[in-house]
Design an enzyme around this catalytic site. Structure first.
Site, short mmCIF file in Angstrom:
data_model
loop_
_atom_site.label_atom_id
_atom_site.label_comp_id
_atom_site.label_asym_id
_atom_site.label_seq_id
_atom_site.Cartn_x
_atom_site.Cartn_y
_atom_site.Cartn_z
N ASP A 66 -58.64 13.13 -20.62
CA ASP A 66 -58.35 14.32 -21.37
C ASP A 66 -58.35 15.60 -20.93
O ASP A 66 -59.72 16.08 -20.66
CB ASP A 66 -58.50 14.14 -22.71
CG ASP A 66 -57.56 15.27 -23.62
OD1 ASP A 66 -56.67 14.90 -24.05
OD2 ASP A 66 -58.14 16.48 -23.67
N TYR A 86 -58.42 23.97 -19.79
CA TYR A 86 -59.75 23.85 -19.41
C TYR A 86 -59.99 24.34 -17.98
O TYR A 86 -61.30 24.23 -17.35
CB TYR A 86 -59.92 22.13 -19.60
CG TYR A 86 -59.65 21.84 -20.87
CD1 TYR A 86 -59.35 22.56 -22.03
CD2 TYR A 86 -59.42 20.44 -21.01
CE1 TYR A 86 -59.28 21.99 -23.15
CE2 TYR A 86 -59.09 19.91 -22.36
CZ TYR A 86 -59.08 20.70 -23.36
OH TYR A 86 -58.68 20.12 -24.71
N HIS A 145 -49.82 21.75 -26.47
CA HIS A 145 -51.07 21.97 -27.03
C HIS A 145 -51.42 22.59 -28.26
O HIS A 145 -52.38 22.03 -29.25
CB HIS A 145 -51.97 22.81 -26.19
CG HIS A 145 -53.55 22.65 -26.03
ND1 HIS A 145 -54.31 22.76 -24.80
CD2 HIS A 145 -54.45 22.29 -26.90
CE1 HIS A 145 -55.49 22.60 -25.03
NE2 HIS A 145 -55.56 22.28 -26.14
N LYS A 201 -52.04 19.18 -21.09
CA LYS A 201 -51.44 19.93 -22.15
C LYS A 201 -50.61 21.24 -21.61
O LYS A 201 -51.06 21.80 -20.53
CB LYS A 201 -52.56 20.25 -23.38
CG LYS A 201 -53.39 18.91 -23.61
CD LYS A 201 -54.30 19.46 -24.60
CE LYS A 201 -55.14 18.33 -24.93
NZ LYS A 201 -56.20 18.08 -23.80
#
Length: 314
Positions: free
Chosen positions: A45, A50, A112, A79
């Site tokens: 994930d 990120y 998201h 996402k």
């Protein structure tokens, strides 16, 4: 090597029932991903937010080249960020994630948040207005979803889903979509067990993924309390497991897919070793007593947005 069971999704595909989270592991996510693959993880994930898609993708590519795994055995999740909700931005954002991952396609692409932000600069993820609130864009998540559906048609993604959506938002989406979401990724741990939302999603064939499955541990303050609970410690001893392993088993038993984040090899191995036992109904009831509804991620700066997801019970 641990064999993780697969879960059937509502589109006929499947996802591994346990994964590796990579939030806040920039610079270490690649190494963690490689080790995770070696010990049995196949579900990874990540997200644009990120800033480690390229790192995770390269690690997976290397393991494919080594012959450890095949691409079709890997389930990669990333996402769409809040600043890319405008329909005309969705495909471009997805293609950028595809390019960074370098894996040909994305297995599961999530929206998201149901909240849209106004993009000011390319790397300003949390733009604030003069009132200190997130600078929200007036974009209907239904319009964003329609553009995500096209990503499936284009073959850029195999499946699409949502993250941080409440029951009312899911109802509205289901009433207006062409392609149903296969997944809702939400914060889920003993302190916010989300049983009502899990049941709601299960009734509509939507798999729930649990992020922050251990809350946000602060060892110095012995928080969250369930990680230091004596009775939970006794349950762990009974199964020759750790308290975190008991927590992951609890989440599995109530119908969620945990994706704990770790970059520590021993912890990565420990986390996934939860498929050789099941908790009793009494043990599950005891862990339910820690459910306070307290969130790690409250998203309070967006509380005035019409799509703020945490203003109702579930």
């Amino acid at each position: 090597m641990v064999k993780v069971p697969s879960i059937s999704m509502n589109n006929g595909l499947s996802m591994p029932g346990f994964g590796l989270g990579t939030y806040e592991s920039f610079g270490e996510a690649g190494r963690a991903t490689k080790h995770a693959i070696d010990v049995g993880y196949r579900h990874f994930d990540t997200a644009r937010l990120y800033e480690n898609e390229e790192e995770v993708g390269k690690a997976i590519q290397e393991k494919i080249k080594e012959g450890v795994v095949k691409r079709e055995e890997i389930f990669i999740v990333t996402k769409l960020w809040n600043t890319d909700h405008e329909p005309e931005k969705v495909e471009k954002a997805c293609r950028k994630s595809c390019e960074k991952l370098g894996l040909g396609y994305i297995d599961l692409y999530l929206m998201h948040w149901p909240v849209a932000f106004t993009e000011r600069t390319p790397y300003e993820y949390w733009p604030l207005n003069d009132d200190g609130q997130y600078d929200n864009a007036d974009v209907d998540f239904l319009d964003t979803w329609k553009s995500m559906e096209k990503l499936v048609d284009l073959g850029l993604v195999k499946s699409i889903g949502i993250s941080n959506f409440n029951s009312q938002q899911i109802k509205r989406l289901l009433a207006n979509c062409r392609i149903k979401p296969v997944n809702n990724q939400i914060e889920c741990s003993p302190q916010i067990n989300q049983k009502k939302l899990i049941k709601f999603c299960q009734d509509r064939e939507i798999i729930v993924t649990a992020y922050c499955p251990l809350g946000r541990p602060i060892p110095a303050d012995k928080k969250p309390g369930f990680l230091y609970d004596a009775k939970l410690g006794d349950i762990a001893k009974k199964y020759n497991k750790t308290i975190p392993q008991i927590v992951f088993r609890f989440l599995l038993d109530i119908g969620a897919v945990p994706i704990p984040k770790s970059v520590t090899p021993s912890r990565i191995e420990e986390n996934i070793s939860v498929f050789d036992f099941k908790l009793t109904s009494d043990e599950i009831k005891y862990i339910d007593t820690f459910n306070t509804g307290e969130r790690v991620l409250e998203f309070t700066e967006a509380r005035n947005d019409k799509n703020f997801p945490f203003g109702i019970e579930f």
